[in-house]
Design a protein around this motif. Structure first.
Motif, PDB file in Angstrom:
ATOM      1  N   GLY A   1       0.798  -1.223   0.000  1.00 40.90           N
ATOM      2  CA  GLY A   1       0.000   0.000   0.000  1.00 40.90           C
ATOM      3  C   GLY A   1       0.826   1.267   0.000  1.00 40.90           C
ATOM      4  N   ASN A   2       2.138   1.140  -0.178  1.00 37.13           N
ATOM      5  CA  ASN A   2       3.047   2.280  -0.164  1.00 37.13           C
ATOM      6  C   ASN A   2       3.268   2.744  -1.602  1.00 37.13           C
ATOM      7  OD1 ASN A   2       5.375   3.943  -0.193  1.00 37.13           O
ATOM      8  ND2 ASN A   2       6.047   3.063   1.758  1.00 37.13           N
ATOM      9  N   LEU A   3       2.725   3.907  -1.956  1.00 35.63           N
ATOM     10  CA  LEU A   3       2.816   4.391  -3.331  1.00 35.63           C
ATOM     11  C   LEU A   3       4.245   4.720  -3.741  1.00 35.63           C
ATOM     12  CD1 LEU A   3      -0.347   6.587  -3.934  1.00 35.63           C
ATOM     13  CD2 LEU A   3       0.519   4.781  -5.423  1.00 35.63           C
ATOM     14  N   ASP A   4       5.054   5.195  -2.796  1.00 37.93           N
ATOM     15  CA  ASP A   4       6.452   5.472  -3.125  1.00 37.93           C
ATOM     16  C   ASP A   4       7.151   4.184  -3.540  1.00 37.93           C
ATOM     17  OD1 ASP A   4       6.378   8.216  -2.659  1.00 37.93           O
ATOM     18  OD2 ASP A   4       6.734   7.956  -0.515  1.00 37.93           O
ATOM     19  N   ALA A   5       6.876   3.114  -2.788  1.00 35.05           N
ATOM     20  CA  ALA A   5       7.479   1.821  -3.115  1.00 35.05           C
ATOM     21  C   ALA A   5       6.953   1.300  -4.448  1.00 35.05           C
ATOM     22  CB  ALA A   5       7.189   0.809  -2.006  1.00 35.05           C
ATOM     23  N   VAL A   6       5.664   1.525  -4.705  1.00 33.98           N
ATOM     24  CA  VAL A   6       5.071   1.096  -5.974  1.00 33.98           C
ATOM     25  C   VAL A   6       5.738   1.816  -7.139  1.00 33.98           C
ATOM     26  CG1 VAL A   6       2.971   1.124  -7.377  1.00 33.98           C
ATOM     27  CG2 VAL A   6       2.866   0.432  -4.974  1.00 33.98           C
ATOM     28  N   GLU A   7       5.914   3.118  -6.990  1.00 35.27           N
ATOM     29  CA  GLU A   7       6.528   3.879  -8.081  1.00 35.27           C
ATOM     30  C   GLU A   7       7.953   3.393  -8.340  1.00 35.27           C
ATOM     31  OE1 GLU A   7       7.826   8.436  -9.333  1.00 35.27           O
ATOM     32  OE2 GLU A   7       6.939   8.055  -7.372  1.00 35.27           O
ATOM     33  N   LYS A   8       8.715   3.172  -7.269  1.00 32.56           N
ATOM     34  CA  LYS A   8      10.089   2.722  -7.424  1.00 32.56           C
ATOM     35  C   LYS A   8      10.134   1.353  -8.100  1.00 32.56           C
ATOM     36  CE  LYS A   8      14.323   1.760  -4.794  1.00 32.56           C
ATOM     37  NZ  LYS A   8      14.948   1.733  -3.440  1.00 32.56           N
ATOM     38  N   ALA A   9       9.283   0.434  -7.632  1.00 34.95           N
ATOM     39  CA  ALA A   9       9.258  -0.912  -8.212  1.00 34.95           C
ATOM     40  C   ALA A   9       8.765  -0.883  -9.654  1.00 34.95           C
ATOM     41  CB  ALA A   9       8.379  -1.828  -7.361  1.00 34.95           C
ATOM     42  N   TYR A  10       7.816   0.001  -9.926  1.00 34.40           N
ATOM     43  CA  TYR A  10       7.268   0.133 -11.292  1.00 34.40           C
ATOM     44  C   TYR A  10       8.373   0.558 -12.268  1.00 34.40           C
ATOM     45  CZ  TYR A  10       4.244   1.733 -15.116  1.00 34.40           C
ATOM     46  OH  TYR A  10       3.659   1.916 -16.338  1.00 34.40           O
ATOM     47  N   HIS A  11       9.120   1.584 -11.880  1.00 35.28           N
ATOM     48  CA  HIS A  11      10.195   2.042 -12.756  1.00 35.28           C
ATOM     49  C   HIS A  11      11.317   1.018 -12.852  1.00 35.28           C
ATOM     50  CE1 HIS A  11       8.281   5.782 -13.393  1.00 35.28           C
ATOM     51  NE2 HIS A  11       8.424   6.231 -12.158  1.00 35.28           N
ATOM     52  N   GLY A  12      11.571   0.314 -11.735  1.00 33.50           N
ATOM     53  CA  GLY A  12      12.571  -0.749 -11.772  1.00 33.50           C
ATOM     54  C   GLY A  12      12.165  -1.839 -12.743  1.00 33.50           C
ATOM     55  N   MET A  13      10.891  -2.174 -12.729  1.00 30.04           N
ATOM     56  CA  MET A  13      10.402  -3.209 -13.641  1.00 30.04           C
ATOM     57  C   MET A  13      10.436  -2.719 -15.082  1.00 30.04           C
ATOM     58  SD  MET A  13       6.842  -5.288 -13.511  1.00 30.04           S
ATOM     59  CE  MET A  13       6.414  -6.381 -14.866  1.00 30.04           C
ATOM     60  N   THR A  14      10.125  -1.434 -15.280  1.00 30.13           N
ATOM     61  CA  THR A  14      10.177  -0.874 -16.630  1.00 30.13           C
ATOM     62  C   THR A  14      11.594  -0.957 -17.192  1.00 30.13           C
ATOM     63  OG1 THR A  14       8.357   0.645 -16.151  1.00 30.13           O
ATOM     64  CG2 THR A  14       9.777   1.201 -18.017  1.00 30.13           C
ATOM     65  N   ALA A  15      12.565  -0.578 -16.379  1.00 28.33           N
ATOM     66  CA  ALA A  15      13.959  -0.637 -16.812  1.00 28.33           C
ATOM     67  C   ALA A  15      14.379  -2.080 -17.077  1.00 28.33           C
ATOM     68  CB  ALA A  15      14.863  -0.011 -15.740  1.00 28.33           C
ATOM     69  N   GLN A  16      13.965  -2.986 -16.196  1.00 32.02           N
ATOM     70  CA  GLN A  16      14.312  -4.395 -16.367  1.00 32.02           C
ATOM     71  C   GLN A  16      13.680  -4.958 -17.640  1.00 32.02           C
ATOM     72  OE1 GLN A  16      16.674  -6.866 -15.659  1.00 32.02           O
ATOM     73  NE2 GLN A  16      16.285  -6.294 -13.521  1.00 32.02           N
ATOM     74  N   ALA A  17      12.414  -4.603 -17.872  1.00 32.47           N
ATOM     75  CA  ALA A  17      11.713  -5.100 -19.059  1.00 32.47           C
ATOM     76  C   ALA A  17      12.363  -4.571 -20.328  1.00 32.47           C
ATOM     77  CB  ALA A  17      10.248  -4.693 -19.001  1.00 32.47           C
ATOM     78  N   ARG A  18      12.736  -3.282 -20.307  1.00 30.75           N
ATOM     79  CA  ARG A  18      13.366  -2.683 -21.488  1.00 30.75           C
ATOM     80  C   ARG A  18      14.675  -3.416 -21.821  1.00 30.75           C
ATOM     81  NH1 ARG A  18      13.802   2.103 -19.652  1.00 30.75           N
ATOM     82  NH2 ARG A  18      11.735   2.813 -20.333  1.00 30.75           N
ATOM     83  N   LYS A  19      15.405  -3.777 -20.771  1.00 26.37           N
ATOM     84  CA  LYS A  19      16.691  -4.459 -20.956  1.00 26.37           C
ATOM     85  C   LYS A  19      16.497  -5.918 -21.350  1.00 26.37           C
ATOM     86  CE  LYS A  19      20.776  -5.768 -18.213  1.00 26.37           C
ATOM     87  NZ  LYS A  19      21.409  -5.666 -16.868  1.00 26.37           N
ATOM     88  N   GLN A  20      15.591  -6.609 -20.661  1.00 27.65           N
ATOM     89  CA  GLN A  20      15.467  -8.050 -20.830  1.00 27.65           C
ATOM     90  C   GLN A  20      14.616  -8.443 -22.038  1.00 27.65           C
ATOM     91  OE1 GLN A  20      17.396  -9.740 -19.049  1.00 27.65           O
ATOM     92  NE2 GLN A  20      17.874  -8.330 -17.372  1.00 27.65           N
ATOM     93  N   ASN A  21      13.687  -7.582 -22.451  1.00 34.67           N
ATOM     94  CA  ASN A  21      12.817  -7.937 -23.578  1.00 34.67           C
ATOM     95  C   ASN A  21      13.604  -8.170 -24.859  1.00 34.67           C
ATOM     96  OD1 ASN A  21      10.476  -7.942 -22.109  1.00 34.67           O
ATOM     97  ND2 ASN A  21       9.873  -5.863 -22.654  1.00 34.67           N
ATOM     98  N   LYS A  22      14.745  -7.467 -24.980  1.00 34.44           N
ATOM     99  CA  LYS A  22      15.579  -7.667 -26.169  1.00 34.44           C
ATOM    100  C   LYS A  22      16.072  -9.105 -26.230  1.00 34.44           C
ATOM    101  CE  LYS A  22      17.198  -2.872 -26.225  1.00 34.44           C
ATOM    102  NZ  LYS A  22      18.375  -1.961 -26.097  1.00 34.44           N
ATOM    103  N   LEU A  23      16.387  -9.671 -25.061  1.00 30.90           N
ATOM    104  CA  LEU A  23      16.849 -11.058 -25.016  1.00 30.90           C
ATOM    105  C   LEU A  23      15.714 -12.031 -25.329  1.00 30.90           C
ATOM    106  CD1 LEU A  23      19.118 -10.865 -21.823  1.00 30.90           C
ATOM    107  CD2 LEU A  23      19.833 -10.811 -24.220  1.00 30.90           C
ATOM    108  N   LEU A  24      14.507 -11.699 -24.888  1.00 30.78           N
ATOM    109  CA  LEU A  24      13.360 -12.553 -25.200  1.00 30.78           C
ATOM    110  C   LEU A  24      13.113 -12.607 -26.700  1.00 30.78           C
ATOM    111  CD1 LEU A  24      10.738 -11.551 -22.464  1.00 30.78           C
ATOM    112  CD2 LEU A  24      12.497 -13.306 -22.355  1.00 30.78           C
ATOM    113  N   ASP A  25      13.347 -11.494 -27.366  1.00 29.49           N
ATOM    114  CA  ASP A  25      13.051 -11.408 -28.793  1.00 29.49           C
ATOM    115  C   ASP A  25      14.082 -12.135 -29.657  1.00 29.49           C
ATOM    116  OD1 ASP A  25      10.856  -9.907 -28.184  1.00 29.49           O
ATOM    117  OD2 ASP A  25      11.816  -7.968 -28.543  1.00 29.49           O
ATOM    118  N   ARG A  26      15.215 -12.556 -29.063  1.00 34.34           N
ATOM    119  CA  ARG A  26      16.251 -13.232 -29.842  1.00 34.34           C
ATOM    120  C   ARG A  26      16.033 -14.735 -29.957  1.00 34.34           C
ATOM    121  NH1 ARG A  26      21.471 -10.245 -27.032  1.00 34.34           N
ATOM    122  NH2 ARG A  26      21.039  -8.121 -27.824  1.00 34.34           N
ATOM    123  N   VAL A  27      15.041 -15.258 -29.238  1.00 30.89           N
ATOM    124  CA  VAL A  27      14.781 -16.704 -29.267  1.00 30.89           C
ATOM    125  C   VAL A  27      14.328 -17.112 -30.661  1.00 30.89           C
ATOM    126  CG1 VAL A  27      13.331 -18.545 -28.339  1.00 30.89           C
ATOM    127  CG2 VAL A  27      14.248 -16.790 -26.823  1.00 30.89           C
TER     128      VAL A  27
END
Length: 844
Positions: free
Chosen positions: A131-157
Motif C-alpha cells: 500500500g506504499n505508493l512510493d514503493a510502488v513507483e520505485k518498483a514500477y520504474h525498476g520493472m520498466t527498466a528491467q523489461a526494457r533491458k530483458q525484452n531484447k533477449l526474449l526477442d532473440r529466441v
C-alpha cells in the motif's frame, strides 16, 4: 648377390608402402565418427530448445548444450588435420551444430532474462500489497527498466512458437501487473510534480500537472484511489487562487475560469448581479455591461450575461484581492479577450414540466421574444392549433422557453411543432433549421419512477432498470458506505449502468437506489435490493477480422464479442509472402499503432504498406475486457491478403447551387454513379426525400439533382447534407452539412377563370407570377369546337393572367380553359404552373 639385395629392398619398400596407405583410411573413419557425433548432438540440442520438442521455456538444457559444445570441439580438432578439400566438406556438416549452439545460448539467455523480469514483477506485487505508493513507483520504474533491458533477449529466441511460449511464461504476467498500476503511478508522478511546482511558485505548470492527475484519477486501481484522491485535494489546497482564462462562449455569455472554487458572495449579490468594481472591460465596470451573473456548481466558472452582446475586443481586468476563494483572495488579472460568435445554436430537446408545459431547450441564449417565437412557429397535427405569444414564456437566460399546450390539442396525440429562423444573439441560425419537434399533450405526470430490475454485471458494475425515462445525473446507488452516481443511460433512457462501484464486490450485496428523477422531476422513493455479485472471468472472444483502408493507410480490424480496451504494450508479429514468393518477417507492431475502434469492440492494427499474403499472430492480451478482472483475449493466428495500395482520398463537395427545380452538386474528383446518383445520399433539413432523380452533367464530378415537385414549401436558409458518395477506389466521403438559401419549388396552380368583359377573361393563380413568362400559356375553347379562340395574354397584378380575346364573345356558355402546348408560365422562383385543364370559365 647384388640382384638379390635389390629384390629384398624392393619388397621392403612395397611392404612399407602398403602400411602407409592403410593409415589415412583409418584416420578418415575416426573423423567421420567425430563429425557425426557432433551433428547428432546438435540435433538433440535443437529439440531441447524448441516447443515442438522438449523445450518448455523455463528449463535450461545444460546437458544437451554442454554435450553439443564438447563434441563440436572434438570434431573441429579432428577436422583440422584433413586436406583442404576434406576439411571443407566436414566443416560444412558442423555448421548446423554451431547454429543450434548459438540458438541455445539465446534460449538460455532468454530464460535468465525472464527470471529477472519475474523478480521485478514479484517486487512490484509486494510493493502494491504494502500500500506504499512510493514503493510502488520505485518498483514500477525498476520493472520498466528491467523489461526494457530483458525484452531484447526474449526477442532473440529462435522460432515464433518458442519465442511466444517464453514471452507467455514471463512477459505477459509482468505486463499485466504493471498495467494494473499504470495510472496509479501516472497520477502519483503528476501530483509530485505539481507539488514541486507549487513550492517553486510556477503555478501554470503546477495546475497543468494537477489537471493531468485529475484526468487519470478515474482510471486508477481501487487500492490507491482514496489515497490519490486525498493527495489531489491536499495539493490543490496549496495552490494560490487565480484567474486561468476568460473567453466569450457565445455572443451573450462571457466566462471567467478560476483554478479554484471562488466564494459566490464575493462576486455576485443577492439579485444575481455582478458586484461593482470587481471586473472591468475597456475600463468600464462589467456590472453595467451585464444583465446578471452566475457561478458554476463547482465554483470555478463565473459567467457574465451581456446586456446587449459581447462583440469585438476588450481589455479585461479582475481587480486585486476582490474575489475570494475561501480564506485567500485572487490576484489581479489582465488580458485581452476577443468575442466573435460563429457557432450555430443547437436544439437540446423537448421536456415536460410537472404542470404539463412543453419546454424547448437550446445550447445557448436565443435572440427571440415570445412574439417572435410565436410568429416562427407552425403546428401541424390532427386538429388546428394556434399558439400565441401569451402561450410562450422565455426563460431568464433565454436558453429555453415553455409553451402552454392549448385545449385544441387532442390528449395523447402527437403534433409537430416547426420553428423556422430561430437564431442566437450573433445572428447564427439554429441547427437544424427549420426545427421540427414532436409534442404530445398529456395529463400532468404524478407517478414517481420505480425500479423494475437490478443486476450486477460484474464486480464494480451495476445495471438498474427503471419504469420510465429518468434524467441524467440524478440517480444514486449506495453499497456499504459508498455512494455512486456515475452512470450512463441506454437509448431508451430507462436503463442506467453504474461503473466504478468499488464496494460492489463478489458475493451477496445490498444495493440502495435513490434520487432518480423522471422527466417531470418526480423523484424515486428510495428502495433497497439484494443482488448476487460474480466477477466476470470470461475472456473477450474473437469474432472476425477485416482489412480497412483509411486514406493511404491500411488497418487490420479484429472484432470481439464485447467492449474491450486495446493493449498497446504487446507486439503483433507475423510474416508475409511477397510477389516473388519470398517469405519475409514483418516489423513487430506495437504502441500507438494498436488502437481501439470507435465501436469499442474492436482492435485496429496499422499494417505495413507492402502488398502480400500475410499471416499474423495476435498475441495473448491484445484485447482486454472492461471487467474488473480485465480478462485477456487468447492468442490467435489470422491470415489475409493485402493488395497494392490505391488512392483512398475521400471526395469532398466543391459547389452547390439551385436553379428552379434543379440542384447542381460538384465534387473535387470523379465519383461513382452508384453512389453519386443515389438520391438518398442528398438531404435538405425539413424536407422528406427532396430529390426524385439524379444524372451526371458533363462529367463524373458534376451531379444534377431534380427536386421532387412541391418539396420545398418556403424560401429561406436551410441546412443540406451530402453523404456516402464514393470514388471508384471505394473511398467514401465524410458527410458534409452546410447551408444554402433555397427557393421554394411549390408549383403554382390555377384557382379559377372568369369572364370580366366581352373580350376579357381573368385567370387567377395561387401565387405571384414571373411576368416575363406570361404569353402563350392558355387556350380558350367554346362549345364543342376544337379550335382555340384567338387571344393575347398579359400579366394582371401579381398572380393573374388577363386573356384578351381577338373577337367579342357572343355567348357566356360553354367556355373552357386548357393549358396550351407551349405553356411555360412560372412563379417568381421559376416553378412552372401545375395545370392541364380543362376547367369551366365562369361568368361571375
Amino acid at each position: 648377390m647384388k640382384k638379390k639385395a635389390i629384390k629384398i629392398a624392393t619388397s621392403t619398400a612395397i611392404a612399407a608402402s602398403a602400411f602407409v596407405a592403410a593409415a589415412p583410411t583409418q584416420a578418415a573413419s575416426n573423423v567421420d565418427a567425430q563429425v557425426k557425433a557432433a551433428v547428432d548432438a546438435g540435433t538433440v540440442l535443437k529439440w531441447a530448445i524448441s516447443i515442438e520438442g522438449t523445450g518448455d521455456g523455463q528449463t535450461r538444457p545444460w546437458d544437451a548444450y554442454n554435450d553439443a559444445k564438447a563434441k563440436l570441439a572434438k570434431a573441429e580438432a579432428a577436422v583440422a588435420g584433413l586436406s583442404a578439400a576434406d576439411k571443407a566438406v566436414a566443416s560444412a556438416k558442423l555448421e548446423a551444430t554451431k547454429l543450434q549452439i548459438s540458438r541455445a545460448m539465446a534460449y538460455i539467455d532468454a530464460i535468465t532474462a525472464g527470471e529477472n523480469i519475474t523478480t521485478a514483477r514479484l517486487a512490484l506485487e509486494a510493493a502494491i500489497s504494502s500500500g506504499n505508493l512510493d514503493a510502488v513507483e520505485k518498483a514500477y520504474h525498476g520493472m520498466t527498466a528491467q523489461a526494457r533491458k530483458q525484452n531484447k533477449l526474449l526477442d532473440r529466441v529462435y522460432g515464433q512458437s518458442t519465442r511466444d511460449l517464453i514471452r507467455t511464461n514471463y512477459k505477459v504476467a509482468a505486463e499485466k501487473v504493471q498495467a494494473s498500476v499504470l495510472y496509479d503511478v501516472t497520477v502519483k508522478m503528476a501530483l509530485d510534480k505539481a507539488q514541486g511546482f507549487v513550492t517553486g511558485n510556477d503555478l501554470d505548470k503546477a495546475e497543468a500537472y494537477l489537471a493531468e492527475a485529475k484526468k487519470y484519477l478515474e482510471k486508477v486501481s481501487a487500492t490507491f484511489k482514496t489515497q490519490l484522491s486525498t493527495k489531489i485535494d491536499q495539493v490543490e489546497a496549496t495552490v494560490t487562487p487565480r484567474v486561468v482564462g476568460v473567453s466569450a462562449i457565445n455572443a451573450k455569455e462571457l466566462q471567467i475560469t478560476f483554478n479554484k472554487a471562488i466564494t459566490k458572495a464575493s462576486v455576485i449579490d443577492s439579485s444575481d448581479d455582478l458586484i461593482a468594481n470587481i471586473i472591468t472591460l475597456n475600463s468600464t465596470d462589467a456590472r453595467s455591461l451585464s444583465d446578471n451573473a452566475y457561478l458554476s456548481a463547482d465554483g470555478k466558472t463565473l459567467t457574465l450575461v451581456a446586456t446587449t452582446t459581447w462583440n469585438g475586443s476588450y481589455a479585461f481586468e479582475v481587480a486585486q484581492n476582490k474575489v475570494e476563494a475561501g480564506a485567500t483572495k485572487v490576484a489581479e488579472y489582465k488580458a485581452f479577450v476577443s468575442a466573435s460568435d460563429t457557432t450555430r445554436p443547437t436544439f437540446a430537446g423537448v421536456s415536460y414540466e410537472p404542470s404539463g408545459l412543453a419546454k424547448f431547450s437550446f445550447s445557448e441564449p436565443l435572440d427571440e421574444t415570445a412574439a417572435l417565437i410565436a410568429s416562427k412557429l407552425v403546428v401541424s397535427g390532427g386538429t388546428t392549433v394556434a399558439i400565441t405569444d401569451a402561450d410562450i414564456t422565455l426563460a431568464a437566460d433565454k436558453k429555453s422557453f415553455t409553451v402552454s399546450l392549448p385545449s385544441t390539442m387532442t390528449k395523447d396525440a402527437s403534433y409537430t411543432f416547426t420553428f423556422t429562423g430561430l437564431k442566437d444573439f450573433a445572428g447564427n441560425l439554429l441547427s437544424p433549421n427549420p426545427l421540427s419537434a414532436t409534442v404530445v399533450k398529456a395529463d400532468r405526470d404524478t407517478v414517481k419512477p420505480t425500479v423494475t430490475n437490478v443486476v450486477a454485471l460484474d464486480t464494480g458494475k451495476l445495471q438498474v432498470t427503471f419504469s420510465e425515462k429518468i434524467r441524467a445525473n440524478t440517480a444514486v446507488v449506495t453499497v456499504g458506505a459508498g455512494n455512486y452516481s456515475t452512470y450512463t443511460l441506454d437509448a431508451t433512457g430507462t436503463i442506467a449502468t453504474f461503473t466504478g462501484v468499488t464496494n460492489l464486490t463478489a458475493g451477496v450485496q445490498s444495493v440502495q437506489i435513490s434520487s432518480a428523477a423522471d422527466l417531470a422531476g418526480l423523484v424515486l422513493d428510495t428502495i433497497t435490493r439484494v443482488v448476487q455479485v460474480s466477477a466476470d472471468t470470461t475472456a473477450p472472444a474473437y469474432v472476425n477480422h477485416t482489412v480497412e483502408t483509411v486514406g493511404s493507410e491500411r488497418f487490420l480490424v479484429v472484432n470481439y464479442n464485447e467492449e474491450i480496451t486495446a493493449n498497446q504494450a504487446v507486439s503483433v508479429t507475423g510474416t508475409y509472402v511477397n510477389s516473388n514468393s519470398i517469405t519475409q518477417a514483418i516489423t513487430p507492431i506495437t504502441g500507438a499503432d494498436i488502437t481501439r475502434g470507435a465501436d469499442k469492440k474492436s482492435v485496429r492494427i496499422k499494417l505495413p504498406a507492402t502488398a502480400g499474403t500475410y499471416t499474423v499472430l495476435l498475441p495473448v492480451a491484445l484485447a482486454e475486457d472492461t471487467s474488473a478482472a480485465t480478462n485477456d483475449s487468447a492468442a490467435r493466428t489470422v491470415s489475409f491478403t493485402l493488395g497494392t495500395a490505391v488512392d483512398a482520398t475521400k471526395p469532398v463537395t466543391s459547389g452547390y447551387a439551385q436553379v428552379g427545380n434543379k440542384v447542381t452538386v460538384t465534387f473535387d474528383r470523379d465519383v461513382t454513379a452508384a453512389t453519386a446518383l443515389n438520391v438518398g445520399n442528398y438531404s435538405i433539413d425539413g424536407v422528406s426525400s427532396p430529390f426524385e432523380s439524379a444524372i451526371f452533367k458533363g462529367n463524373a464530378r458534376t451531379v444534377e439533382l431534380t427536386l421532387r415537385h412541391d418539396a420545398i414549401t418556403t424560401n429561406g436558409v436551410r441546412n443540406y447534407t451530402v453523404s456516402n458518395v464514393a470514388t471508384s477506389a471505394g473511398s467514401v466521403m465524410v458527410s458534409e452539412t452546410s447551408t444554402y438559401n433555397f427557393k421554394e419549388n411549390v408549383r403554382p396552380t390555377v384557382l379559377g377563370a372568369k369572364i370580366i368583359s366581352a373580350t376579357e377573361i381573368e385567370v387567377t393563380l395561387s401565387e405571384a407570377l414571373d411576368s416575363a413568362t406570361v404569353g402563350t400559356d392558355f387556350d380558350v375553347f367554346q362549345g364543342t369546337s376544337t379550335t382555340a379562340l384567338t387571344d393575347v395574354e398579359t400579366i394582371s397584378g401579381t398572380n393573374k393572367v388577363l386573356i384578351t380575346l381577338g373577337t367579342p364573345l357572343v355567348s357566356l356558355n360553354g367556355l373552357t380553359l386548357k393549358a396550351a402546348s407551349t405553356i411555360d408560365l412560372t412563379d417568381v422562383n421559376g416553378n412552372t404552373v401545375n395545370f392541364v385543364g380543362p376547367i369551366t370559365v365562369t361568368s361571375n
